[in-house]
Motif scaffolding. Sequence first.
Motif, PDB file in Angstrom:
ATOM      1  N   ILE A 197       0.840  -1.204   0.000  1.00  0.00           N
ATOM      2  CA  ILE A 197       0.000   0.000   0.000  1.00  0.00           C
ATOM      3  C   ILE A 197       0.872   1.250   0.000  1.00  0.00           C
ATOM      4  N   PHE A 198       2.020   1.187   0.685  1.00  0.00           N
ATOM      5  CA  PHE A 198       2.916   2.344   0.734  1.00  0.00           C
ATOM      6  C   PHE A 198       3.649   2.535  -0.598  1.00  0.00           C
ATOM      7  N   ILE A 199       3.909   1.428  -1.276  1.00  0.00           N
ATOM      8  CA  ILE A 199       4.503   1.531  -2.615  1.00  0.00           C
ATOM      9  C   ILE A 199       3.526   2.233  -3.555  1.00  0.00           C
ATOM     10  N   GLY A 200       2.255   1.833  -3.480  1.00  0.00           N
ATOM     11  CA  GLY A 200       1.236   2.457  -4.316  1.00  0.00           C
ATOM     12  C   GLY A 200       1.078   3.936  -4.031  1.00  0.00           C
ATOM     13  N   LEU A 201       1.028   4.292  -2.740  1.00  0.00           N
ATOM     14  CA  LEU A 201       0.884   5.703  -2.360  1.00  0.00           C
ATOM     15  C   LEU A 201       2.125   6.501  -2.770  1.00  0.00           C
ATOM     16  N   GLY A 202       3.289   5.875  -2.670  1.00  0.00           N
ATOM     17  CA  GLY A 202       4.520   6.552  -3.088  1.00  0.00           C
ATOM     18  C   GLY A 202       4.519   6.864  -4.574  1.00  0.00           C
ATOM     19  N   ILE A 203       4.067   5.909  -5.392  1.00  0.00           N
ATOM     20  CA  ILE A 203       3.958   6.131  -6.833  1.00  0.00           C
ATOM     21  C   ILE A 203       2.984   7.268  -7.117  1.00  0.00           C
ATOM     22  N   ALA A 204       1.867   7.284  -6.391  1.00  0.00           N
ATOM     23  CA  ALA A 204       0.858   8.335  -6.585  1.00  0.00           C
ATOM     24  C   ALA A 204       1.426   9.715  -6.262  1.00  0.00           C
ATOM     25  N   VAL A 205       2.208   9.815  -5.198  1.00  0.00           N
ATOM     26  CA  VAL A 205       2.815  11.094  -4.816  1.00  0.00           C
ATOM     27  C   VAL A 205       3.784  11.567  -5.897  1.00  0.00           C
ATOM     28  N   ALA A 252       2.385  -0.514 -14.388  1.00  0.00           N
ATOM     29  CA  ALA A 252       1.532  -1.711 -14.419  1.00  0.00           C
ATOM     30  C   ALA A 252       2.335  -2.941 -13.997  1.00  0.00           C
ATOM     31  N   GLY A 253       3.585  -3.033 -14.449  1.00  0.00           N
ATOM     32  CA  GLY A 253       4.444  -4.143 -14.049  1.00  0.00           C
ATOM     33  C   GLY A 253       4.694  -4.166 -12.548  1.00  0.00           C
ATOM     34  N   VAL A 254       4.832  -2.987 -11.955  1.00  0.00           N
ATOM     35  CA  VAL A 254       4.998  -2.887 -10.498  1.00  0.00           C
ATOM     36  C   VAL A 254       3.754  -3.432  -9.794  1.00  0.00           C
ATOM     37  N   CYS A 255       2.593  -3.140 -10.346  1.00  0.00           N
ATOM     38  CA  CYS A 255       1.340  -3.649  -9.782  1.00  0.00           C
ATOM     39  C   CYS A 255       1.363  -5.178  -9.726  1.00  0.00           C
ATOM     40  N   GLY A 256       1.780  -5.802 -10.830  1.00  0.00           N
ATOM     41  CA  GLY A 256       1.881  -7.259 -10.847  1.00  0.00           C
ATOM     42  C   GLY A 256       2.892  -7.773  -9.838  1.00  0.00           C
ATOM     43  N   ALA A 257       4.012  -7.082  -9.713  1.00  0.00           N
ATOM     44  CA  ALA A 257       5.051  -7.498  -8.763  1.00  0.00           C
ATOM     45  C   ALA A 257       4.552  -7.424  -7.323  1.00  0.00           C
ATOM     46  N   VAL A 258       3.881  -6.336  -6.985  1.00  0.00           N
ATOM     47  CA  VAL A 258       3.375  -6.160  -5.615  1.00  0.00           C
ATOM     48  C   VAL A 258       2.347  -7.232  -5.269  1.00  0.00           C
ATOM     49  N   GLU A 259       1.529  -7.607  -6.249  1.00  0.00           N
ATOM     50  CA  GLU A 259       0.542  -8.662  -6.008  1.00  0.00           C
ATOM     51  C   GLU A 259       1.223 -10.001  -5.693  1.00  0.00           C
ATOM     52  N   ILE A 260       2.306 -10.290  -6.401  1.00  0.00           N
ATOM     53  CA  ILE A 260       3.007 -11.555  -6.169  1.00  0.00           C
ATOM     54  C   ILE A 260       3.767 -11.526  -4.851  1.00  0.00           C
TER      55      ILE A 260
END
Length: 352
Positions: A197-205, A252-260
């Motif tokens: 979740i913090f990776i996602g928020l960091g990307i958004a910032v 998008a690739g980061v999204c897949g990585a975080v899910e795994i």
Amino acid sequence: MRGKEKFSHNASNYLISIVLVLIIASVLILIQGSNPIEAFYEMVNGALGSTSAIASSIRWSTPVIISSMAAVVAQKSGINNLGIEGQIYFGALTSAMVGAYVQGPGYVVIPLAILAGATAGLLYAVVPAILKVYWNIDEMITTLMLNYVAIQVTEYLTMMIMGLSSDTNPDMIATPEIQESARLTRIMPPYQASTGIFIGLGIAVVIFILYKYTRVGYEWKMIGRNRIFAKYGGIRHLKNYFIIFLCSGAIAGVCGAVEILGPHLRFRTNFSSNMGWDGIMVALVAKNNPAAAVVVAIVWGMIKAGSMSMERMTSVNRILVTLVQALFVLFITVDFRTTFQKALKKWNAKEG
């Protein structure tokens, strides 16, 4: 349209859209023989009513935040990247292999796995980017079709890596489980909510700052608003167009990585529950505003978590929620306020 007036205009459209989808959802729930109030209660309770519910909301919000950022980067710059789902698949498979086979401490393996996922997503976005930039082939068609290619190719690669035959049960097609050192930390153990979740928020910032305060972000916005104007304004639109496409694929690739590295711990075929499409819809709802997309993505995740609880506790199928989400995206594209004003003017003209 001035800032306050535009905000009021958008707010009224959102409010009308929400009211309409609630009415439609209530009617559909009644048709199924259930109580709408009970169904809505169970949905809210399943999203916020307990520690496990909150953890589930965080878990489902995480991939939506990241995939929505991939969509925002593309759409805000005038690119229709419908291939986010396929880029997620390649990012997931690549990070799963790094997590399973690369030895080392977590502070080395986790960033390496995420970087590998981002690189895979980026490389898969190269194909439609080249086709668009050099041959002007519509990226909506190429990215859409490449989603299906990605799902089939990643399944085939997984079977080759694991030495599986073509008659293997699809549920058994998976990579080895990633090592302990490659796993993201769970923030609410034993539940699946992780530091992703913090990776996602960091990307958004980063994306918010990019578009709000940097020259590059300004140029990318100009390309999205008017590519011809940007070209004559001295912006290298083809080069930037290519870079934007690759950035979207990388996220998008980061999204897949975080899910795994978070919930799944291994790559499985058909592991993605429409994460790419969720991100595209969230970006549309948020009108490609990174800050608004985060808020909408969190609500989207809460709805998904709540719908699972609703399905368990009532006779309402969660597919209903997917339908309602799609209707909401459709409704917000309609300018209800202007439509009503025009209808009122016509009515008054007839009466006069």
